[in-house]
Design a protein around this motif. Structure first.
Motif, PDB file in Angstrom:
ATOM      1  N   HIS A  10       0.800  -1.212   0.000  1.00 21.99           N
ATOM      2  CA  HIS A  10       0.000   0.000   0.000  1.00 21.99           C
ATOM      3  C   HIS A  10       0.841   1.273   0.000  1.00 21.99           C
ATOM      4  N   ASN A  48      -3.001   4.223   3.444  1.00 23.00           N
ATOM      5  CA  ASN A  48      -4.353   4.061   2.911  1.00 23.00           C
ATOM      6  C   ASN A  48      -5.437   4.094   3.985  1.00 23.00           C
ATOM      7  N   ASP A  49      -5.040   4.237   5.258  1.00 20.49           N
ATOM      8  CA  ASP A  49      -6.060   4.163   6.294  1.00 20.49           C
ATOM      9  C   ASP A  49      -6.716   5.502   6.621  1.00 20.49           C
ATOM     10  N   ASP A  51      -6.224   7.847   8.715  1.00 15.50           N
ATOM     11  CA  ASP A  51      -6.514   8.137  10.123  1.00 15.50           C
ATOM     12  C   ASP A  51      -5.832   9.408  10.618  1.00 15.50           C
TER      13      ASP A  51
END
Length: 59
Positions: A10, A48-49, A51
């Motif tokens: 990722h 890709n998270d 957060d």
């Protein structure tokens, strides 16, 4: 590359090179905020998270 930074699919190659320029999560986080924050994240330091935390694998 330091062994504490996992190379995963990722992260694009250029992002891994950028990530290697930081010694700590806080340095990467400060850079992310200065570059526009996680909403723009032009260097994909948040992965890709989405957060809002940059380079979480760094100490």
């Amino acid at each position: 590359m330091p062994s504490s930074i996992p190379v995963t699919a990722h992260f694009p190659y250029w992002a891994i090179n950028l990530l290697m320029r930081f010694d700590t999560h806080q340095q990467a986080q400060d850079f992310l905020i200065a570059a526009g924050g996680s909403e723009s994240d032009p260097h994909r330091l948040d992965g890709n998270d989405n957060d809002g935390l940059a380079c979480e694998s760094l100490p």
